[in-house]
Write a protein that holds these residues in place. Structure first.
Motif, PDB file in Angstrom:
ATOM      1  N   ALA A  49      -6.801 -74.236  -3.818  1.00  0.00           N
ATOM      2  CA  ALA A  49      -7.937 -73.595  -3.145  1.00  0.00           C
ATOM      3  C   ALA A  49      -8.315 -72.317  -3.903  1.00  0.00           C
ATOM      4  O   ALA A  49      -9.505 -72.039  -4.135  1.00  0.00           O
ATOM      5  N   ALA A  50      -7.306 -71.568  -4.342  1.00  0.00           N
ATOM      6  CA  ALA A  50      -7.582 -70.332  -5.083  1.00  0.00           C
ATOM      7  C   ALA A  50      -8.190 -70.648  -6.457  1.00  0.00           C
ATOM      8  O   ALA A  50      -9.133 -69.993  -6.900  1.00  0.00           O
ATOM      9  N   ALA A  51      -7.642 -71.675  -7.117  1.00  0.00           N
ATOM     10  CA  ALA A  51      -8.147 -72.038  -8.451  1.00  0.00           C
ATOM     11  C   ALA A  51      -9.601 -72.512  -8.353  1.00  0.00           C
ATOM     12  O   ALA A  51     -10.431 -72.215  -9.221  1.00  0.00           O
ATOM     13  N   TYR A  52      -9.890 -73.250  -7.294  1.00  0.00           N
ATOM     14  CA  TYR A  52     -11.266 -73.745  -7.112  1.00  0.00           C
ATOM     15  C   TYR A  52     -12.240 -72.574  -6.927  1.00  0.00           C
ATOM     16  O   TYR A  52     -13.339 -72.559  -7.504  1.00  0.00           O
ATOM     17  N   LYS A  53     -11.807 -71.594  -6.150  1.00  0.00           N
ATOM     18  CA  LYS A  53     -12.650 -70.419  -5.910  1.00  0.00           C
ATOM     19  C   LYS A  53     -12.949 -69.699  -7.236  1.00  0.00           C
ATOM     20  O   LYS A  53     -14.088 -69.339  -7.521  1.00  0.00           O
ATOM     21  N   ASP A  54     -11.902 -69.557  -8.029  1.00  0.00           N
ATOM     22  CA  ASP A  54     -12.038 -68.909  -9.329  1.00  0.00           C
ATOM     23  C   ASP A  54     -13.008 -69.714 -10.224  1.00  0.00           C
ATOM     24  O   ASP A  54     -13.886 -69.159 -10.882  1.00  0.00           O
ATOM     25  N   PHE A  55     -12.836 -71.030 -10.198  1.00  0.00           N
ATOM     26  CA  PHE A  55     -13.694 -71.920 -10.999  1.00  0.00           C
ATOM     27  C   PHE A  55     -15.151 -71.741 -10.594  1.00  0.00           C
ATOM     28  O   PHE A  55     -16.038 -71.584 -11.434  1.00  0.00           O
ATOM     29  N   GLU A  56     -15.396 -71.786  -9.286  1.00  0.00           N
ATOM     30  CA  GLU A  56     -16.772 -71.703  -8.805  1.00  0.00           C
ATOM     31  C   GLU A  56     -17.403 -70.360  -9.155  1.00  0.00           C
ATOM     32  O   GLU A  56     -18.590 -70.297  -9.500  1.00  0.00           O
ATOM     33  N   ALA A  57     -16.603 -69.309  -9.083  1.00  0.00           N
ATOM     34  CA  ALA A  57     -17.145 -67.989  -9.438  1.00  0.00           C
ATOM     35  C   ALA A  57     -17.567 -67.998 -10.917  1.00  0.00           C
ATOM     36  O   ALA A  57     -18.653 -67.536 -11.264  1.00  0.00           O
ATOM     37  N   LYS A  58     -16.711 -68.570 -11.761  1.00  0.00           N
ATOM     38  CA  LYS A  58     -17.039 -68.625 -13.197  1.00  0.00           C
ATOM     39  C   LYS A  58     -18.259 -69.525 -13.428  1.00  0.00           C
ATOM     40  O   LYS A  58     -19.114 -69.235 -14.248  1.00  0.00           O
ATOM     41  N   ARG A  59     -18.293 -70.646 -12.715  1.00  0.00           N
ATOM     42  CA  ARG A  59     -19.423 -71.576 -12.896  1.00  0.00           C
ATOM     43  C   ARG A  59     -20.735 -70.884 -12.525  1.00  0.00           C
ATOM     44  O   ARG A  59     -21.730 -70.988 -13.240  1.00  0.00           O
ATOM     45  N   ARG A  60     -20.710 -70.145 -11.419  1.00  0.00           N
ATOM     46  CA  ARG A  60     -21.935 -69.461 -10.984  1.00  0.00           C
ATOM     47  C   ARG A  60     -22.371 -68.393 -11.984  1.00  0.00           C
ATOM     48  O   ARG A  60     -23.554 -68.133 -12.147  1.00  0.00           O
ATOM     49  N   GLY A  62     -22.241 -68.820 -15.041  1.00  0.00           N
ATOM     50  CA  GLY A  62     -22.680 -69.534 -16.248  1.00  0.00           C
ATOM     51  C   GLY A  62     -21.597 -69.644 -17.308  1.00  0.00           C
ATOM     52  O   GLY A  62     -21.889 -69.901 -18.475  1.00  0.00           O
ATOM     53  N   LEU A  63     -20.328 -69.456 -16.895  1.00  0.00           N
ATOM     54  CA  LEU A  63     -19.254 -69.474 -17.890  1.00  0.00           C
ATOM     55  C   LEU A  63     -18.690 -70.882 -18.128  1.00  0.00           C
ATOM     56  O   LEU A  63     -17.857 -71.073 -19.008  1.00  0.00           O
ATOM     57  N   LEU A  64     -19.132 -71.841 -17.326  1.00  0.00           N
ATOM     58  CA  LEU A  64     -18.619 -73.212 -17.489  1.00  0.00           C
ATOM     59  C   LEU A  64     -19.786 -74.195 -17.643  1.00  0.00           C
ATOM     60  O   LEU A  64     -19.983 -75.109 -16.818  1.00  0.00           O
ATOM     61  N   PRO A  65     -20.576 -74.024 -18.710  1.00  0.00           N
ATOM     62  CA  PRO A  65     -21.798 -74.827 -18.824  1.00  0.00           C
ATOM     63  C   PRO A  65     -21.562 -76.332 -18.969  1.00  0.00           C
ATOM     64  O   PRO A  65     -22.491 -77.113 -18.786  1.00  0.00           O
ATOM     65  N   PHE A  66     -20.318 -76.748 -19.246  1.00  0.00           N
ATOM     66  CA  PHE A  66     -20.085 -78.200 -19.340  1.00  0.00           C
ATOM     67  C   PHE A  66     -20.343 -78.882 -17.991  1.00  0.00           C
ATOM     68  O   PHE A  66     -20.651 -80.072 -17.932  1.00  0.00           O
ATOM     69  N   GLY A 219     -21.418 -72.176 -25.496  1.00  0.00           N
ATOM     70  CA  GLY A 219     -20.428 -71.993 -24.423  1.00  0.00           C
ATOM     71  C   GLY A 219     -19.676 -73.260 -24.060  1.00  0.00           C
ATOM     72  O   GLY A 219     -18.848 -73.248 -23.151  1.00  0.00           O
ATOM     73  N   VAL A 220     -19.957 -74.363 -24.743  1.00  0.00           N
ATOM     74  CA  VAL A 220     -19.223 -75.601 -24.453  1.00  0.00           C
ATOM     75  C   VAL A 220     -18.356 -75.932 -25.669  1.00  0.00           C
ATOM     76  O   VAL A 220     -18.866 -76.236 -26.747  1.00  0.00           O
ATOM     77  N   GLY A 221     -17.047 -75.857 -25.490  1.00  0.00           N
ATOM     78  CA  GLY A 221     -16.120 -76.149 -26.595  1.00  0.00           C
ATOM     79  C   GLY A 221     -16.113 -77.645 -26.886  1.00  0.00           C
ATOM     80  O   GLY A 221     -16.411 -78.467 -26.005  1.00  0.00           O
ATOM     81  N   VAL A 429      -9.690 -77.709 -16.649  1.00  0.00           N
ATOM     82  CA  VAL A 429     -10.028 -76.281 -16.474  1.00  0.00           C
ATOM     83  C   VAL A 429      -9.257 -75.704 -15.280  1.00  0.00           C
ATOM     84  O   VAL A 429      -8.720 -74.589 -15.338  1.00  0.00           O
ATOM     85  N   ILE A 430      -9.159 -76.492 -14.211  1.00  0.00           N
ATOM     86  CA  ILE A 430      -8.384 -76.025 -13.046  1.00  0.00           C
ATOM     87  C   ILE A 430      -6.915 -75.823 -13.452  1.00  0.00           C
ATOM     88  O   ILE A 430      -6.275 -74.844 -13.059  1.00  0.00           O
TER      89      ILE A 430
END
Ligand code: PA5
Length: 481
Positions: A49-60, A62-66, A219-221, A429-430
């Protein structure tokens, strides 16, 4: 609904349209003390749950454009347009790329085109042949070059950095070949360069020579680029339904919003993380039971290993963590690696990749009925045998307290393959967050590149050549001739 084969026994659990995950054989209920307890799973749920929150924050941010690529409609349209144009005059497409610039297209091509695609006569194949030259082995690359008619060949050079020695050396060879055989002006019609939109020598060459080009999205490796032009252009050129592929990936992206315990990407990450951190099992074996998915396993190996094998945590403290992914193929490796998995060191988790239904099947005739050793096979199909071998292997491992879980797709289709790939990228990524490492870089591969530059005489790297030779002289006493 359960489907029954000729045996009358269901080989089907509750299968979603795209992919189902069964992790019973990781739990204490199946494995006793070796399995994950309900306490472990509760810990995992919290961490996820914590990792997902972190992921979503990064996605919003624009850090996870994949994550946006499956919804992009411009790139597939552009790839299809080019593919339709080429189809008329081109016999062979050759991809020059390595790592993330090659493995995705290779995985999907092998999953979705017939195994003998390149060997089919043109009328039956209907699309060009595809060679993915991801190795500079001079014999292998030489054979590819020798088999080409340059006037009917299209090269897609793919390199995000434009600095990769392997891809660039191949590019130099084919550029020269095209120039000699077709003349300088014709090169444009036989070349697509996929690279960074701004930086790197390939972009400079595109601009200077007006070559056709597509972009590796910023931004996409590399290992996350399969749904960009990196994967879609060559796949469209050989007739893969890129829209269907993306639809599957998009569904996986949508499913990533599901609650933790029904979220396959999160569970894949969380369960494997428990296997390493709680159970101390440091190897993950990905074992498809469908030849078509064998290269998907190779793509995954790069994704998982390059993303998670890191020396340092995000805060700079030593990590050295990760879970080494290796590949096995059912049933072939039942007769090769399985013995080690069953009775060797208890250091592995096996992930089976199964299909409910093969796209075609072969019936086993009812012959030799007088022999019990053979008669049970007659009247079944090879697909059934393969499926029951997968089920039997999973059960045998579990009875030996060897943890395993299974991802099952209804059949190998563009949608299902897209779904698997996006799910595994999200899981990777998670996992980075769970291990506290950066899954998007690969600093560990730089040193060997620098030694190569030094040994190849690249300007500015003579110190690396000296360092190499110094190290070598000390070790000569251990060389046996
Ligand atoms: O995943 C990655 O980033 C790497 O595997 C790269 O794809 C690989 O090293 C090739 O790099 P490039 O595309 O810059 O040639």
């Amino acid at each position: 609904m359960a489907e029954k084969g000729s045996t009358g026994i269901s080989t089907r659990s509750q299968i979603s349209d795209y992919m189902t995950m069964d992790y019973n054989n990781l739990t204490a209920e199946a494995l006793g003390g070796q399995g994950l307890s309900s306490g472990d799973l509760a810990e995992m749920k919290k961490a996820l749950a914590a990792a997902y929150k972190d992921f979503e924050a990064k996605r919003r941010q624009g850090l996870l454009p994949f994550t946006e690529l499956p919804s992009n409609s411009e790139i597939p349209k552009k790839c299809r347009k080019l593919a339709d144009l080429l189809r008329k005059n081109i016999e062979t497409v050759v991809v020059l790329g390595i790592g993330g610039s090659a493995l995705g297209a290779n995985a999907v091509f092998n999953a979705l085109r017939p195994i003998n695609h390149n060997a089919l006569p043109p009328a039956k194949r209907q699309w060009p042949r595809l060679f993915i030259a991801d190795n500079i082995d001079p014999e292998g690359f030489g054979v590819i070059l020798d088999s080409l008619d340059p006037s009917k060949t299209f090269f897609n050079v793919i390199s995000k950095s434009g600095a990769t020695a392997e891809t660039m050396s191949q590019f130099m060879v084919i550029h020269d070949m095209l120039q000699r055989s077709l003349g300088r002006t014709a090169i444009k019609d036989h070349l697509l360069i996929t690279t960074d939109p701004q930086g790197g020598v390939l972009r400079k060459l595109v601009e200077a020579n007006d070559y056709q080009s597509m972009e590796v999205p910023p931004g996409v490796g590399g290992r996350f680029t399969i749904f960009s032009a990196v994967g879609l252009a060559p796949l469209a050129m050989v007739g893969v339904s890129v829209y269907e592929l993306l639809a599957g990936a998009k569904k996986a992206q949508q499913d990533f919003a599901s609650p933790v315990l029904s979220n396959k990407a999160l569970l894949f990450a969380g369960l494997n993380w428990l296997q390493t951190t709680v159970k101390g099992l440091e190897t993950l074996v990905l074992m498809p039971y469908a030849e078509a998915l064998s290269k998907v396993a190779e793509w995954f190996l790069q994704l998982w290993n390059e993303s998670l094998g890191k020396a340092l945590h995000l805060d700079g403290s030593p990590a050295g963590t990760g879970q080494t992914a290796i590949k096995a193929v059912g049933v072939t490796d039942q007769h090769s690696q399985l013995q080690m998995y069953m009775e060797g060191p208890l250091n592995k988790t096996v992930c089976f990749l199964g299909v409910e239904k093969f796209r075609s099947d072969v019936s086993i005739p009812k012959v030799f009925t007088e022999h019990d050793e053979l008669s049970y096979l007659g009247g079944k199909t090879l697909g059934e045998l393969l499926t029951f071998e997968r089920l039997g292997t999973a059960r045998a491992l579990a009875e030996n307290q060897r943890p395993n879980f299974t991802l099952t797709i209804p059949k190998v289709s563009a949608g299902a393959v897209g779904y698997i790939l996006q799910t595994l990228m999200l899981a990777t990524v998670i996992s980075g967050t769970l291990y506290g490492v950066n899954p998007l870089d690969q600093p560990g591969v730089e040193l060997s590149k620098k030694f190569t530059y030094g040994l190849m005489g690249r300007n500015g790297f003579s110190d690396m050549a000296d360092r190499y030779h110094k190290g070598l002289s000390k070790k000569n006493k251990y060389v046996v001739k």
